[in-house]
Design a protein around this motif. Structure first.
Motif, PDB file in Angstrom:
ATOM      1  N   VAL A 166      14.925  74.244  53.992  1.00 58.47           N
ATOM      2  CA  VAL A 166      15.571  73.707  55.188  1.00 58.47           C
ATOM      3  C   VAL A 166      16.267  74.827  55.942  1.00 58.47           C
ATOM      4  O   VAL A 166      17.002  75.613  55.372  1.00 58.47           O
ATOM      5  N   GLN A 167      15.994  74.893  57.224  1.00 59.55           N
ATOM      6  CA  GLN A 167      16.653  75.875  58.073  1.00 59.55           C
ATOM      7  C   GLN A 167      17.490  75.117  59.083  1.00 59.55           C
ATOM      8  O   GLN A 167      16.972  74.637  60.081  1.00 59.55           O
ATOM      9  N   GLY A 168      18.762  74.970  58.815  1.00 57.95           N
ATOM     10  CA  GLY A 168      19.606  74.229  59.745  1.00 57.95           C
ATOM     11  C   GLY A 168      20.225  75.139  60.780  1.00 57.95           C
ATOM     12  O   GLY A 168      20.249  76.346  60.630  1.00 57.95           O
ATOM     13  N   ASP A 178      22.205  72.990  53.680  1.00 59.70           N
ATOM     14  CA  ASP A 178      21.794  72.525  55.005  1.00 59.70           C
ATOM     15  C   ASP A 178      21.192  71.122  54.910  1.00 59.70           C
ATOM     16  O   ASP A 178      20.609  70.748  53.899  1.00 59.70           O
ATOM     17  N   SER A 207      15.696  75.589  48.700  1.00 56.48           N
ATOM     18  CA  SER A 207      15.214  74.684  49.733  1.00 56.48           C
ATOM     19  C   SER A 207      14.683  75.498  50.890  1.00 56.48           C
ATOM     20  O   SER A 207      15.053  76.649  51.089  1.00 56.48           O
ATOM     21  N   GLU A 217      17.385  63.307  57.630  1.00 55.15           N
ATOM     22  CA  GLU A 217      18.097  62.982  56.385  1.00 55.15           C
ATOM     23  C   GLU A 217      19.319  62.086  56.672  1.00 55.15           C
ATOM     24  O   GLU A 217      20.054  62.311  57.635  1.00 55.15           O
ATOM     25  N   GLU A 237      18.564  68.228  56.314  1.00 52.43           N
ATOM     26  CA  GLU A 237      17.235  68.208  56.901  1.00 52.43           C
ATOM     27  C   GLU A 237      17.185  67.225  58.064  1.00 52.43           C
ATOM     28  O   GLU A 237      17.839  66.175  58.014  1.00 52.43           O
ATOM     29  N   LYS A 238      16.384  67.525  59.054  1.00 51.87           N
ATOM     30  CA  LYS A 238      16.170  66.571  60.151  1.00 51.87           C
ATOM     31  C   LYS A 238      15.686  65.231  59.576  1.00 51.87           C
ATOM     32  O   LYS A 238      14.787  65.212  58.740  1.00 51.87           O
ATOM     33  N   GLY A 297      17.749  69.803  61.919  1.00 55.43           N
ATOM     34  CA  GLY A 297      18.231  70.499  60.737  1.00 55.43           C
ATOM     35  C   GLY A 297      19.641  70.986  61.034  1.00 55.43           C
ATOM     36  O   GLY A 297      19.903  71.500  62.114  1.00 55.43           O
TER      37      GLY A 297
END
Ligand code: ARG
Ligand code: ZN
Length: 470
Positions: free
Chosen positions: A29-31, A121, A27, A126, A123-124, A82
């Motif tokens: 996604v950078q949380g 992580d 993924s 989600e 996602e914004k 995130g």
């Protein structure tokens, strides 16, 4: 894909490496960690950042004999950034497992913060589900002002939960700040012989093995977590309806039943009166929970069913019912905005009294200014000790000026704009922020816009003024 093309032209090797790396993590996604509090001016660690809860599903099994709670909380929330980790507020108890989106998650605890690190992580935007299994003996908390809140055991062998401002973290993990409202399903399983009462509507009452009964309560309207309740005891239950069809459910400690009967019989009339004054009642159900005396030193406007510390007076029931519009439906954005709850509920008492043969609100107002206790016993209290919109500290958010000087702010507005505009203001305010949150600044702006008048002197002297207004 297209945006990789220029990279490939400049450095094909790097582009291949990037593609491989993103393939490895599965993924892009950078949380980052969600904040451990929402920086409330009085309770900075209350609530958490990075998500908003949509729904709490609480399955709570309580053994009154041992005082042990066995809980599963399923929290559906939407990420507002995130997230590599996020916090829930929880005080005491033991966490047995945490799953996020069905997968086991790492977690740790410091103080009242439960930090959850999902396997992946988030996602914004989600929507994700967190299941927390927990158990133990819930404990009451002591507030800054010395009063008790949270899970409180009662002399009838049961317990009652009240959460203003932060006590709900003693019985379920959550985002415990009023700025995050959510819907709730609370199922309480208790031994036969106990009733179990919570917010909203009783969906089912089911016999379970081992001489236990599960009470499933459904609360479909948004609720701030401090307004959640659970009351377990040998309550005497009555049901009814208001003239316009709102279901009424009252649960009364048997020894308080006689003294409560007359005033509780007036709940439908009071709900109807509130609807006439403030606009449609905001919830599908109404009611009351009268707990055994000595458990609590105050009443609380728990959503749909206020909790009373023993048989209540007419004024107290009216006050807690008025909170259903002001506090429960229109909730404060922060604990600094308490006067939007207490000033309004107190003023509702004054309005009710003036329409039911008591002193007029003008007489009440004058009694406070003059310290005349023959009109209102509280008139010589320290009602003017600080400005209602700026209590000096967390131990003052339920102080007398928040209630009385808060009500006087409303009366000053009424004096300035007249009865018709004032009525429209109360109704409009309740309608505009129905099931939402509002701050003092929202109110002052709204009041001036709605009435078309400058109320600067009222705000400066009565609402924010450090000095006594008289
Ligand atoms: N909000 C409640 C009411 O006025 C009172 C809560 C008092 N709490 C306290 N910690 N003193 O209906
Ligand atoms: Zn109140």
């Amino acid at each position: 894909m297209e945006n990789r093309a220029p990279v490939r032209l400049v450095a094909p090797g790097l582009a291949v490496l990037l593609v491989l790396l993103s393939g490895c993590t599965g993924s892009t996604v950078q949380g980052r960690p969600g904040a451990a509090g929402v920086r409330d001016p009085y309770f900075p660690k209350a609530g958490n950042g990075g998500y908003q809860v949509e729904h709490y599903g609480l399955e709570l099994d309580y053994d009154p004999a041992r005082g042990v709670l066995d809980g599963t909380a399923v929290i559906t929330a939407r990420a507002t950034q995130g997230l590599s980790s996020f916090n829930l507020d929880l005080s005491g108890l033991r966490v047995d497992s945490v799953r996020v989106q069905g997968e086991g998650a790492r977690y740790n605890r410091t103080g009242n913060e439960l930090t959850v690190r999902p396997a992946e992580d988030l996602e914004k935007g989600e929507v994700f589900s967190t299941e927390v299994r927990y158990s133990g003996r819930p404990k009451a908390l002591s507030d800054p002002d010395g009063s008790k809140e949270g899970w409180i055991t009662t002399s009838d062998g049961g317990a009652v939960a009240v959460g203003e401002p932060v006590g709900s973290m003693t019985w379920f993990p959550g985002n415990h700040h009023p700025s995050d409202k959510a819907t709730y399903d609370i199922t309480l399983t208790v031994p036969d012989g106990f009733e179990a009462v919570s917010n909203g509507e009783l969906r089912s009452r089911t016999q379970r093995p081992g001489g236990r009964t599960a009470f499933a309560w459904h609360n479909p309207e948004p609720m701030a977590s401090y307004l959640a309740t659970a009351a377990i005891g040998p309550y005497k239950v009555s049901t009814g309806r208001t003239p316009s069809g709102v279901g009424v459910y009252t649960a009364v400690s048997p020894r308080e039943a006689g003294a409560s009967a007359e005033v509780l019989a007036r709940v439908p009339e009071m709900v109807e009166w509130g609807a006439g004054r403030f606009g449609p009642y905001p919830f599908g159900t109404a009611g009351a929970i009268v707990v055994p005396p000595q458990a609590l030193g105050y009443a609380l406007e728990t959503q749909t069913k206020p909790v009373y510390p023993g048989a209540p007076t007419e004024e107290l029931v009216l006050h807690e019912l008025a909170h259903q519009w002001f506090g429960d439906s229109v909730s404060p954005k922060s604990w600094k905005d308490m006067w939007l709850n207490e000033g309004f509920a107190t003023y509702a008492e004054w309005l009710w009294a003036e329409e039911h043969g008591g002193p007029t609100a003008e007489e009440r107002f004058r009694a406070f200014v003059d310290g005349d206790t023959s009109v209102d016993e509280a008139a010589d209290s320290d009602w003017d000790a600080f400005p209602p919109a700026a209590p000096p500290g967390p131990d003052d958010i339920s102080g007398n000026p928040v209630y009385y000087r808060g009500a006087m702010v409303l009366h000053r507005i009424r004096q300035e704009v007249g009865d018709a505009k004032f009525s429209a203001l109360l109704r409009g305010w309740a309608a505009d922020h129905r099931h939402g949150n509002a701050s003092t600044a929202d109110f002052t702006a709204y009041a001036e816009e709605k009435t078309g008048q400058s109320l600067k002197q009222v705000w400066d002297v009565w609402l924010y003024g450090e000095e006594s207004p008289v």
